[in-house]
Design a protein around this motif. Structure first.
Motif, PDB file in Angstrom:
ATOM      1  N   GLY A 257       0.675  -1.364   0.186  1.00  0.00           N
ATOM      2  CA  GLY A 257      -0.050   0.201   0.031  1.00  0.00           C
ATOM      3  C   GLY A 257       0.909   1.196   0.019  1.00  0.00           C
ATOM      4  O   GLY A 257       0.283   2.438   0.052  1.00  0.00           O
ATOM      5  N   VAL A 258       1.941   1.284  -0.235  1.00  0.00           N
ATOM      6  CA  VAL A 258       3.231   2.297  -0.042  1.00  0.00           C
ATOM      7  C   VAL A 258       3.792   2.374  -1.312  1.00  0.00           C
ATOM      8  O   VAL A 258       4.369   1.199  -1.724  1.00  0.00           O
ATOM      9  CB  VAL A 258       3.797   2.434   1.143  1.00  0.00           C
ATOM     10  CG1 VAL A 258       4.774   3.498   1.382  1.00  0.00           C
ATOM     11  CG2 VAL A 258       3.271   2.231   2.417  1.00  0.00           C
ATOM     12  N   SER A 259       3.872   3.416  -1.740  1.00  0.00           N
ATOM     13  CA  SER A 259       4.634   3.811  -3.154  1.00  0.00           C
ATOM     14  C   SER A 259       6.046   4.027  -2.803  1.00  0.00           C
ATOM     15  O   SER A 259       6.444   4.839  -1.890  1.00  0.00           O
ATOM     16  CB  SER A 259       3.998   5.034  -3.797  1.00  0.00           C
ATOM     17  OG  SER A 259       4.891   5.168  -5.082  1.00  0.00           O
ATOM     18  N   TYR A 260       6.783   3.351  -3.570  1.00  0.00           N
ATOM     19  CA  TYR A 260       8.402   3.753  -3.546  1.00  0.00           C
ATOM     20  C   TYR A 260       9.054   4.011  -4.883  1.00  0.00           C
ATOM     21  O   TYR A 260       8.679   3.326  -5.841  1.00  0.00           O
ATOM     22  CB  TYR A 260       9.201   2.504  -3.113  1.00  0.00           C
ATOM     23  CG  TYR A 260       8.759   1.948  -1.417  1.00  0.00           C
ATOM     24  CD1 TYR A 260       9.150   2.656  -0.484  1.00  0.00           C
ATOM     25  CD2 TYR A 260       7.622   1.077  -1.218  1.00  0.00           C
ATOM     26  CE1 TYR A 260       8.987   2.459   0.799  1.00  0.00           C
ATOM     27  CE2 TYR A 260       7.300   0.774   0.031  1.00  0.00           C
ATOM     28  CZ  TYR A 260       7.767   1.484   0.822  1.00  0.00           C
ATOM     29  OH  TYR A 260       7.068   1.240   2.459  1.00  0.00           O
ATOM     30  N   PRO A 261      10.175   4.901  -4.932  1.00  0.00           N
ATOM     31  CA  PRO A 261      10.761   5.145  -6.215  1.00  0.00           C
ATOM     32  C   PRO A 261      11.475   3.851  -6.743  1.00  0.00           C
ATOM     33  O   PRO A 261      11.548   4.129  -7.949  1.00  0.00           O
ATOM     34  CB  PRO A 261      11.683   6.562  -5.983  1.00  0.00           C
ATOM     35  CG  PRO A 261      10.975   7.186  -4.720  1.00  0.00           C
ATOM     36  CD  PRO A 261      10.543   5.764  -4.042  1.00  0.00           C
ATOM     37  N   SER A 262      11.941   3.318  -5.893  1.00  0.00           N
ATOM     38  CA  SER A 262      13.026   2.146  -6.394  1.00  0.00           C
ATOM     39  C   SER A 262      13.103   1.119  -5.255  1.00  0.00           C
ATOM     40  O   SER A 262      12.792   1.198  -4.296  1.00  0.00           O
ATOM     41  CB  SER A 262      14.536   2.561  -6.611  1.00  0.00           C
ATOM     42  OG  SER A 262      15.160   2.953  -5.497  1.00  0.00           O
ATOM     43  N   VAL A 263      13.383  -0.129  -5.783  1.00  0.00           N
ATOM     44  CA  VAL A 263      13.864  -1.140  -4.775  1.00  0.00           C
ATOM     45  C   VAL A 263      14.796  -0.719  -3.512  1.00  0.00           C
ATOM     46  O   VAL A 263      14.477  -0.933  -2.442  1.00  0.00           O
ATOM     47  CB  VAL A 263      14.403  -2.429  -5.570  1.00  0.00           C
ATOM     48  CG1 VAL A 263      14.716  -3.323  -4.541  1.00  0.00           C
ATOM     49  CG2 VAL A 263      13.198  -2.916  -6.475  1.00  0.00           C
ATOM     50  N   THR A 264      15.896   0.152  -3.958  1.00  0.00           N
ATOM     51  CA  THR A 264      16.595   0.688  -3.113  1.00  0.00           C
ATOM     52  C   THR A 264      15.942   1.609  -2.064  1.00  0.00           C
ATOM     53  O   THR A 264      16.461   1.217  -0.905  1.00  0.00           O
ATOM     54  CB  THR A 264      17.758   1.297  -3.777  1.00  0.00           C
ATOM     55  OG1 THR A 264      18.708   0.618  -4.626  1.00  0.00           O
ATOM     56  CG2 THR A 264      18.920   1.932  -2.668  1.00  0.00           C
ATOM     57  N   HIS A 265      15.286   2.518  -2.460  1.00  0.00           N
ATOM     58  CA  HIS A 265      14.492   3.115  -1.644  1.00  0.00           C
ATOM     59  C   HIS A 265      13.444   2.350  -0.586  1.00  0.00           C
ATOM     60  O   HIS A 265      13.723   2.275   0.659  1.00  0.00           O
ATOM     61  CB  HIS A 265      13.445   4.163  -2.397  1.00  0.00           C
ATOM     62  CG  HIS A 265      13.761   5.236  -3.169  1.00  0.00           C
ATOM     63  ND1 HIS A 265      14.611   5.399  -4.197  1.00  0.00           N
ATOM     64  CD2 HIS A 265      13.897   6.638  -2.516  1.00  0.00           C
ATOM     65  CE1 HIS A 265      15.169   6.557  -4.583  1.00  0.00           C
ATOM     66  NE2 HIS A 265      14.641   7.354  -3.376  1.00  0.00           N
ATOM     67  N   ALA A 266      12.940   1.415  -1.224  1.00  0.00           N
ATOM     68  CA  ALA A 266      12.098   0.513  -0.356  1.00  0.00           C
ATOM     69  C   ALA A 266      12.770  -0.217   0.630  1.00  0.00           C
ATOM     70  O   ALA A 266      12.281  -0.514   1.825  1.00  0.00           O
ATOM     71  CB  ALA A 266      11.129  -0.324  -1.453  1.00  0.00           C
ATOM     72  N   TYR A 267      13.833  -0.938   0.167  1.00  0.00           N
ATOM     73  CA  TYR A 267      14.424  -1.930   0.901  1.00  0.00           C
ATOM     74  C   TYR A 267      15.114  -1.157   2.199  1.00  0.00           C
ATOM     75  O   TYR A 267      14.921  -1.608   3.413  1.00  0.00           O
ATOM     76  CB  TYR A 267      15.889  -2.541   0.420  1.00  0.00           C
ATOM     77  CG  TYR A 267      16.619  -3.467   1.182  1.00  0.00           C
ATOM     78  CD1 TYR A 267      16.345  -4.741   1.291  1.00  0.00           C
ATOM     79  CD2 TYR A 267      17.771  -2.696   1.667  1.00  0.00           C
ATOM     80  CE1 TYR A 267      17.182  -5.578   2.308  1.00  0.00           C
ATOM     81  CE2 TYR A 267      18.720  -3.628   2.440  1.00  0.00           C
ATOM     82  CZ  TYR A 267      18.386  -4.744   2.702  1.00  0.00           C
ATOM     83  OH  TYR A 267      19.142  -5.663   3.512  1.00  0.00           O
TER      84      TYR A 267
END
Length: 405
Positions: A257-267
């Motif tokens: 349910g949350v938006s992230y710009p990239s996998v690195t941001h999300a991780y």
């Protein structure tokens, strides 16, 4: 002494496989022998410790001169009063010539050539198919080519040792080894029956392995796809290449349910224990800045236990929500994926001969398999397009420029 390995050396950019074992080297000043490492490589190069390299001929000279010994010079000898050679479970004494044969055998094995044991079993099979004197003579030559101190082990049977061979290779009416039982037709039949059972058992084992490993991929996979860490000063190219498979490629996606710009941001955001750190990392302008912000942030207590599952979920979200990126991943076919660079920990990346666990590469292969399983069967035209894309991807992956993300 036992051979240890693998080891290797780099020669003109090529990895040369090797093994090593302990030997005894005579010190040039006091004349005493000290343990040192003998390294043997697939191309025939041999070194003792860090000393000048040599080859088999040079090793022979060093052995003859007493500069190197395969065993400690004052080692205990076998006690007198051993049983006959036929009854003994002890190997023959290690000699210089036997040691040279053993080293030559290791070189053959490292180079992918048949060793003395392989040649012996080939001769056994030939004699079993056609028990002629010519084949028996060839079998005798193959047996004598095995280093004498290793012959008791050559059949891999410490109950019978090499007795079936010695019985079969002794002429009728002659005592085996000079002090053993007399070779008879019954003894020869016993030896032949032993090898019949051994070869049949080998065939049964091969069939068992084929059944057990029925899902083992057939044939060699394609060359590995190497995902270099790249830097694009003018922005990423318009046409997607292998760089889109890396975590720092910005491809916004939604996870939980949350938006992230990239996998690195999300991780790195999801690794943070403090929700405020999570939001700050997620809002970073670039993947590089997200990494810089996430590194010093306090980590969730359970992060070491869950990070692989989190990373897998993030990759599924990225490629599941970006079909074009999924096509690039699928275009790598069945090739291994090596995730390289300097920004990620060795746990995530491949480091070539230095190690690295390459978990990112492995997780990408997992997600690729899941995408393949979920996709409808391919048409011939689609397979042709994939082949072309894979070729372009493989070529691009090899020309990436190392640098910061």
């Amino acid at each position: 002494m036992t051979w240890h390995g693998p080891t290797f050396r780099i020669s003109d950019g090529e990895t040369i496989n090797g093994v090593w074992r302990l030997v005894w080297r005579r010190h040039e000043f006091d004349g005493e022998h000290y343990p040192d490492h003998l390294f043997v490589y697939a191309d025939g190069r041999i070194t003792v410790g860090g000393h000048e390299p040599t080859d088999l001929a040079g090793l022979r000279e060093r052995l003859a001169a007493g500069k190197v010994a395969p065993e400690r010079p004052d080692a205990r000898e076998w006690p007198v009063g051993e049983p006959t050679k036929w009854e003994s479970r002890n190997p023959e004494a290690l000699t210089q010539e036997g040691f040279l044969l053993e080293v030559a055998d290791e070189i053959d094995r490292l180079a992918g050539r048949p060793g003395a044991g392989d040649r012996l079993w080939d001769a056994v099979r030939d004699h079993r198919r056609e028990p002629t004197e010519a084949h028996r003579a060839r079998l005798r030559d193959a047996y004598l080519a095995v280093p004498a101190h290793l012959r008791v082990y050559v059949l891999g049977d410490m109950d019978h040792q090499d007795r079936p061979l010695r019985m079969l290779l002794t002429d009728l009416g002659q005592p085996v080894d000079g002090d053993g039982p007399v070779a008879t037709e019954e003894g020869h039949r016993w030896a032949l029956a032993y090898f019949d059972d051994a070869v049949d058992g080998e065939a049964r084992h091969e069939r068992w392995l084929a059944l057990r490993y029925a899902d083992e991929p057939a044939g060699a996979s394609g060359p590995p796809v190497v995902l270099h860490e790249t830097f694009h000063p003018g922005g990423p190219p318009a046409e997607p290449g292998p760089f889109v498979l890396r975590n720092d490629h910005e491809a916004p996606f939604v996870h939980a349910g949350v938006s992230y710009p990239s996998v690195t941001h999300a991780y790195w955001a999801l690794s943070a224990a403090d929700p405020a750190d999570h939001d700050r990392i997620r809002a970073a302008a670039t993947a590089h800045e997200a990494h810089e912000a996430g590194g010093p942030a306090a980590r969730r207590a359970d992060w070491p236990a869950v990070r692989l599952a989190v990373m897998a979920a993030l990759l599924r979200a990225k490629f599941g929500q970006h079909p074009r990126l999924a096509e690039v991943l699928l275009a790598t076919g069945d090739a291994g994926i090596l995730y390289t660079g300097l920004s990620d920990a060795p746990f995530w990346r491949d480091e070539g001969p230095r190690g690295g666990r390459n978990w990112m590469g492995r997780l990408l292969e997992l997600v690729r398999s899941e995408l393949r399983a979920a996709a409808p069967p391919q048409t011939p035209a689609a397979r042709t397009a994939e082949t072309a894309l894979r070729a372009a991807t493989s070529t691009g992956s090899q020309t990436g420029e190392n640098g910061g993300a």
